[in-house]
Design an enzyme around this catalytic site. Structure first.
Site, mmCIF file in Angstrom:
data_model
loop_
_atom_site.group_PDB
_atom_site.id
_atom_site.type_symbol
_atom_site.label_atom_id
_atom_site.label_comp_id
_atom_site.label_asym_id
_atom_site.label_seq_id
_atom_site.Cartn_x
_atom_site.Cartn_y
_atom_site.Cartn_z
ATOM 1 N N ASP A 1 0.822 -1.213 0.000
ATOM 2 C CA ASP A 1 0.000 0.000 0.000
ATOM 3 C C ASP A 1 0.855 1.261 0.000
ATOM 4 O OD1 ASP A 1 -0.920 -0.776 3.462
ATOM 5 O OD2 ASP A 1 1.016 -0.326 2.574
ATOM 6 N N GLU B 1 -9.596 -2.038 5.120
ATOM 7 C CA GLU B 1 -10.239 -1.730 6.395
ATOM 8 C C GLU B 1 -11.463 -2.622 6.611
ATOM 9 O OE1 GLU B 1 -8.247 2.122 7.693
ATOM 10 O OE2 GLU B 1 -8.932 0.234 8.559
ATOM 11 N N ASN C 1 -7.512 -2.760 14.026
ATOM 12 C CA ASN C 1 -8.921 -3.025 13.672
ATOM 13 C C ASN C 1 -9.028 -4.198 12.702
ATOM 14 O OD1 ASN C 1 -7.993 -1.996 11.286
ATOM 15 N ND2 ASN C 1 -9.445 -0.297 11.154
ATOM 16 N N HIS D 1 -7.231 -4.662 9.880
ATOM 17 C CA HIS D 1 -6.924 -4.435 8.463
ATOM 18 C C HIS D 1 -5.627 -5.120 8.052
ATOM 19 C CE1 HIS D 1 -4.927 -0.477 9.775
ATOM 20 N NE2 HIS D 1 -3.967 -1.121 9.167
#
Ligand code: GLP
Length: 246
Positions: free
Chosen positions: A67, A143, A136, A138
């Site tokens: 990313d 996400e 979380n 990801h």
């Protein structure tokens, strides 16, 4: 899914570097997916040590990063591109034309994402992708709520990720990223998931021992045939079967 639990961050990092080194030695032209973040910093240091000791040759390895923030200049100190050169590429002999990182400067986002997927396909797909995990759940910047069939695309960062991961002076400026998709990651022939520290214990439990759900994108890894999970004791703290294994 192999879960290896190590005493501390350094031995977790060494184990991750050993896994990648073994794969490169057995396949010098490995196609390798790479992460950023705090967790893999030790992993990259260990790979550099192997290279400096003459034990590893990266010249035939092809890399694809997971990313990059968007829009962001690759020269910006907080870019993942800058992270990768500072913490890895400047110190080993990966060939410049074999390094691939999503282009945070492009003004043709859809083309960039399609080109990224095509470049991965042209290399015959990812042989091994090393992942971190967000608190979380990801992976890359997929996400919670990411489609399990998603490919490389532009995504909105969650408020939680922005607060936790985007350096303070960019809060409110950076809220998007280009990321490999969940399917892109799952198409990798092998996966290695790295996690360290007590902050990751809860999400590691959910990812490895909870239901497979888009609410915890990393939980999809339970469905992958070749995943090695490399943890330190703290990150493994909430696992039901979490005794020290190595
Ligand atoms: C960012 C990156 C992920 C990384 C995650 C966890 O969201 N896009 O690839 O896994 O942070 O980073 P850290 O290892 O710093 O907790």
């Amino acid at each position: 899914m192999n879960v290896n639990i190590h005493e501390d961050y350094q031995s977790m990092s060494k184990a991750a570097a050993n896994l990648v080194a073994r794969r490169i030695i057995s396949r010098p032209d490995l196609v390798l997916g790479l992460p950023t973040g705090d967790t893999p910093k030790g992993f990259y240091r260990e790979l550099i040590d192997f290279y400096e000791a003459g034990l590893l040759d990266f010249s035939k390895v092809t890399t694809f990063n997971l990313d990059e923030y968007y829009p962001l200049s690759r020269d910006n100190p907080i870019s993942f591109t800058n992270y990768m050169y500072e913490r890895f590429f400047n110190h080993v002999n990966v060939s410049q034309n074999k390094i691939h990182i999503p282009d945070g400067e492009t003004d043709r986002v859809a083309d960039e994402c399609q080109d990224y997927e095509e470049m991965i396909a042209e290399e015959g797909g990812l042989d091994l992708t090393v992942l971190g995990i967000g608190e979380n759940g990801h992976i890359g910047y997929n996400e919670p709520g990411s489609k399990l069939g998603s490919k490389t695309r532009l995504v909105e960062l969650s408020e939680e990720s922005i607060v936790r991961e985007v350096p303070g002076n960019y809060d409110g400026i950076i809220n998007k990223a280009l990321t490999m998709g969940v399917k892109t990651i799952m198409n990798s022939r092998k996966l290695a998931l790295l996690a360290s520290g007590p902050r990751k214990a809860n999400v590691i439990h959910d990812a490895l021992e909870g239901p497979v759900t888009g609410d915890v994108p990393a939980s999809i890894l339970q469905l992958h045939p070749e995943v090695t999970v490399i943890l330190d004791r703290e990150a493994a703290g909430d696992l039901d079967g979490g005794e020290l294994m190595v």
